[in-house]
Design an enzyme around this catalytic site. Structure first.
Site, PDB file in Angstrom:
ATOM      1  N   GLY A  58       0.834  -1.205   0.000  1.00 10.51           N
ATOM      2  CA  GLY A  58       0.000   0.000   0.000  1.00 10.51           C
ATOM      3  C   GLY A  58       0.858   1.239   0.000  1.00 10.51           C
ATOM      4  O   GLY A  58       2.056   1.172   0.297  1.00 10.51           O
ATOM      5  N   CYS A  85       5.267  -6.109   1.612  1.00 10.09           N
ATOM      6  CA  CYS A  85       5.653  -4.698   1.606  1.00 10.09           C
ATOM      7  C   CYS A  85       4.964  -3.927   2.739  1.00 10.09           C
ATOM      8  O   CYS A  85       5.276  -4.138   3.895  1.00 10.09           O
ATOM      9  CB  CYS A  85       5.363  -4.097   0.230  1.00 10.09           C
ATOM     10  SG  CYS A  85       6.242  -2.565  -0.031  1.00 10.09           S
ATOM     11  N   TYR A  86       3.985  -3.077   2.454  1.00 12.69           N
ATOM     12  CA  TYR A  86       3.278  -2.386   3.542  1.00 12.69           C
ATOM     13  C   TYR A  86       2.688  -3.410   4.521  1.00 12.69           C
ATOM     14  O   TYR A  86       2.692  -3.206   5.730  1.00 12.69           O
ATOM     15  CB  TYR A  86       2.160  -1.503   2.981  1.00 12.69           C
ATOM     16  CG  TYR A  86       1.441  -0.706   4.050  1.00 12.69           C
ATOM     17  CD1 TYR A  86       1.950   0.506   4.502  1.00 12.69           C
ATOM     18  CD2 TYR A  86       0.256  -1.174   4.621  1.00 12.69           C
ATOM     19  CE1 TYR A  86       1.305   1.223   5.508  1.00 12.69           C
ATOM     20  CE2 TYR A  86      -0.395  -0.464   5.620  1.00 12.69           C
ATOM     21  CZ  TYR A  86       0.132   0.739   6.055  1.00 12.69           C
ATOM     22  OH  TYR A  86      -0.505   1.449   7.039  1.00 12.69           O
ATOM     23  N   HIS A 176       7.658  -7.331  -3.736  1.00 12.02           N
ATOM     24  CA  HIS A 176       6.380  -7.757  -4.325  1.00 12.02           C
ATOM     25  C   HIS A 176       6.566  -9.041  -5.141  1.00 12.02           C
ATOM     26  O   HIS A 176       6.942  -8.975  -6.303  1.00 12.02           O
ATOM     27  CB  HIS A 176       5.836  -6.652  -5.231  1.00 12.02           C
ATOM     28  CG  HIS A 176       5.331  -5.462  -4.494  1.00 12.02           C
ATOM     29  ND1 HIS A 176       4.048  -5.374  -4.020  1.00 12.02           N
ATOM     30  CD2 HIS A 176       5.947  -4.325  -4.106  1.00 12.02           C
ATOM     31  CE1 HIS A 176       3.879  -4.233  -3.388  1.00 12.02           C
ATOM     32  NE2 HIS A 176       5.021  -3.570  -3.423  1.00 12.02           N
ATOM     33  N   GLU A 178       4.347 -10.760  -6.470  1.00 12.12           N
ATOM     34  CA  GLU A 178       3.282 -10.945  -7.466  1.00 12.12           C
ATOM     35  C   GLU A 178       3.585 -10.306  -8.815  1.00 12.12           C
ATOM     36  O   GLU A 178       2.903 -10.584  -9.783  1.00 12.12           O
ATOM     37  CB  GLU A 178       1.947 -10.390  -6.923  1.00 12.12           C
ATOM     38  CG  GLU A 178       1.910  -8.904  -6.619  1.00 12.12           C
ATOM     39  CD  GLU A 178       2.479  -8.550  -5.245  1.00 12.12           C
ATOM     40  OE1 GLU A 178       3.141  -9.415  -4.640  1.00 12.12           O
ATOM     41  OE2 GLU A 178       2.292  -7.426  -4.783  1.00 12.12           O
ATOM     42  N   ASP A 233     -17.281 -12.832 -22.967  1.00  9.45           N
ATOM     43  CA  ASP A 233     -18.000 -12.758 -21.694  1.00  9.45           C
ATOM     44  C   ASP A 233     -19.483 -13.106 -21.842  1.00  9.45           C
ATOM     45  O   ASP A 233     -20.015 -13.935 -21.104  1.00  9.45           O
ATOM     46  CB  ASP A 233     -17.859 -11.364 -21.067  1.00  9.45           C
ATOM     47  CG  ASP A 233     -16.408 -10.966 -20.895  1.00  9.45           C
ATOM     48  OD1 ASP A 233     -15.550 -11.866 -20.969  1.00  9.45           O
ATOM     49  OD2 ASP A 233     -16.129  -9.771 -20.715  1.00  9.45           O
ATOM     50  N   LYS A 374     -10.599 -12.505 -16.446  1.00  8.90           N
ATOM     51  CA  LYS A 374     -10.819 -12.791 -17.875  1.00  8.90           C
ATOM     52  C   LYS A 374     -10.294 -14.174 -18.295  1.00  8.90           C
ATOM     53  O   LYS A 374     -10.970 -14.907 -19.007  1.00  8.90           O
ATOM     54  CB  LYS A 374     -10.125 -11.702 -18.714  1.00  8.90           C
ATOM     55  CG  LYS A 374     -10.441 -11.752 -20.185  1.00  8.90           C
ATOM     56  CD  LYS A 374     -11.697 -10.998 -20.468  1.00  8.90           C
ATOM     57  CE  LYS A 374     -12.006 -10.916 -21.944  1.00  8.90           C
ATOM     58  NZ  LYS A 374     -13.219 -10.126 -22.162  1.00  8.90           N
TER      59      LYS A 374
END
Ligand code: XMP
Length: 518
Positions: A58, A85-86, A176, A178, A233, A374
């Site tokens: 964050g 992180c945060y 991070h 990710e 979709d 998606k």
């Protein structure tokens, strides 16, 4: 819908990349949800019933007054926790460690983490050599570990890059894992969910079964309508709902006469003849082209088309007396985002394929893809047996060819455009490039140019080819076709499509350009 899955809770402290954590976990067949920090209370966690918790990064500093925290009770629940992180700094602060402003030790960008001597289950198989590339983005630093924690990895500016209290299954990293720039970061999430005991029960097969039951429970014996465009979709949503409630579903395919070559036939054949979906093919070409006559402003075109679309849809939907409207809303559209201007954002992004209709017609929404990203929708489509030609389709905008025909729209121009676009896409497919490209199309320009063919002078339209790579359509780059490909394609189009005598390739990125020409 999610009651029977093992769940992981991601508490969002406002990082730009929180969604990527969810992506990594879903790829591991772990169901997770992102919730903003100030919506997460002790009761919420107990109701949600996660098997593990991740605290996101964050933009705040834990040293600032009023900066976000996790509920203290979270650390007493016996659940594995991973702080990013945060999230790491929140853990240290709340568990009795210290964070400081990190004078001169801020790190933004690529860094390398070196492991400590002792091993840690979270890091199993992660370090390929004696260091791993990671992505850092922090100003503050952990200055003193909370009791029970030890260091398992350091970087030059982050002596506490990886810390853990193995007795409590608490882990925290300064970087991070990710993001793309932490190339092996997915391994850390894999290890985390493994040691938290997840079995990986989030599969599209399981989702399909559950979604079908949920749709049945929600709809009962009422009628449902769905605007089917043939895009991924709406196609997946329609087939899934049809599997759940059969002919209680009616699809309306609004054909505005601005579709690509053979598109209407393909959609109708696929869904009516193959899937036996009750499908109304509303061919309203005359209506749309009539009202677009003389319109050349892009926003006017969009407004005209949007309004007519709703009129046509309503005309067909009303007699059915449907109480429900199906929409292919996806998870990124419904994640509540954290905003620090005035608490968590009240606005939940929601895209209305058929804007305003549910309210106007007093209908409730059926949104069976609300929990999916998606690529999960594509996986579900495959699970439902939809062919790749639908699942991997490039996005196609609602206003269709209207916004690929800058200036006035005429039938002859649309005809030329359809043919040229079909040759271009055929070329892309033949060269095996279709799946590498986010979106490719041809636009017919409001310009006539002079050419020479055989012995004669020509005065025909110029065509622009567009092909972009993108992750989400928000930013894009042009696709680097070879000159050979471009030359061959231009030759084919000019030879095969009467009305085009010049072909250009658009090399604008977004920003500053947009993907569509209008
Ligand atoms: P732009 O041109 O804004 O496009 O860079 C980003 C993505 O959105 C699609 N697009 C639209 N889709 N109605 C739609 O349903 C529209 O008016 C519209 N305009 C652009 C575009 O095709 C691309 O995928």
């Amino acid at each position: 819908m999610t009651a029977t899955h093992e769940k992981l809770l991601i508490i969002d402290f406002g990082s730009q990349v929180t969604q990527l954590i969810a992506r990594r976990l879903r790829e591991l067949n772990v169901y997770c949800e992102i919730h903003p920090f100030n919506a997460v209370t002790e009761d919420f966690i107990r109701d949600f019933g996660p098997k593990a918790i991740i605290l996101s990064g964050g933009p705040c500093s834990v040293l600032d007054e009023g900066s976000p925290r996790a509920p203290d009770a979270l650390f007493q629940m016996g659940l594995p926790v991973l702080g990013i992180c945060y999230g790491q700094q929140v853990m240290m602060q709340q568990l009795g460690g210290e964070v400081d402003r990190g004078h001169g030790t801020a790190e933004f960008g690529r860094a390398y983490v070196t492991p400590s001597e002792q091993s840690l289950a979270l890091l199993a198989g992660w370090f390929s050599g004696n260091r791993e590339q990671v992505w850092m983005s922090h100003g503050d630093n952990v200055a003193k570990l909370a009791p029970g924690f030890e260091v398992y990895g350091t970087s030059p500016n982050a002596p506490y890059a990886i810390v853990a209290d193995t007795a409590r299954n608490f882990f925290a990293v300064q970087f991070h894992p990710e993001v793309h720039h932490t190339p092996n970061g997915a391994k850390l999430y894999e290890n985390f969910v493994k040691l938290a005991g997840f079995s990986g029960d989030w599969t599209m097969g399981a989702y399909r079964e559950q979604a079908i039951q949920t749709i049945r429970d929600q709809v009962g014996s009422e009628q449902v309508i769905c605007a089917l465009s043939g895009g991924v979709d709406s196609s997946v949503a329609a087939v899934l709902i049809h599997e759940a409630i059969g002919d209680q579903l009616t699809c309306v395919f609004v054909d505005h006469g601005l579709l690509r070559q053979n598109e209407a036939t393909e959609v109708v054949t696929m869904f009516r003849d193959h899937y036996h979906l009750p499908l109304i093919h509303a061919d309203e070409t005359e209506l749309f082209l009539g009202q677009l006559d003389g319109q050349s402003d892009p926003e006017t075109k969009r407004k005209v088309i949007g309004k007519l679309f709703i009129d046509v849809f309503e005309k067909h939907a009303k007699p059915l007396g449907a109480k429900f409207l199906a929409q292919g809303t996806l998870y990124p559209d419904v994640i509540e985002s954290v905003s620090f201007s005035g608490g968590p954002s009240e606005t939940i992004k929601s895209h209305h394929n058929v804007g305003g209709l549910p309210e106007k017609m007093g209908m409730k929404l059926v949104e069976p893809l609300r929990e999916l990203f998606k690529d999960e929708v594509r996986a579900l489509g495959r699970e439902l047996g939809l062919p790749d030609s639908f699942i991997k389709r490039h996005p196609f905008p609602g206003p269709g060819l209207a916004i690929r025909c800058p200036g006035e729209i005429t039938r002859p121009k649309l005809e030329i455009l359809r043919k040229a676009d079909a040759v271009y896409i055929d070329q892309i497919r033949k060269h095996g490039l279709y799946d590498e490209i986010w979106q490719a199309y041809a636009a017919i320009l409001p310009v006539k140019t002079v050419g020479v063919m055989g012995d004669g002078r020509t005065y025909d339209f110029a065509l622009a080819l567009r092909a972009v790579t993108s992750v989400d359509g928000m930013t894009a780059d042009y696709y680097p076709f070879s000159h050979e490909f471009l030359g061959e394609t231009a030759t084919r189009i000019i030879n095969e499509v009467e009305g085009i005598n010049r072909v250009t390739y658009d090399i604008t990125s977004k920003p500053p350009g947009t993907i569509e020409w209008e």
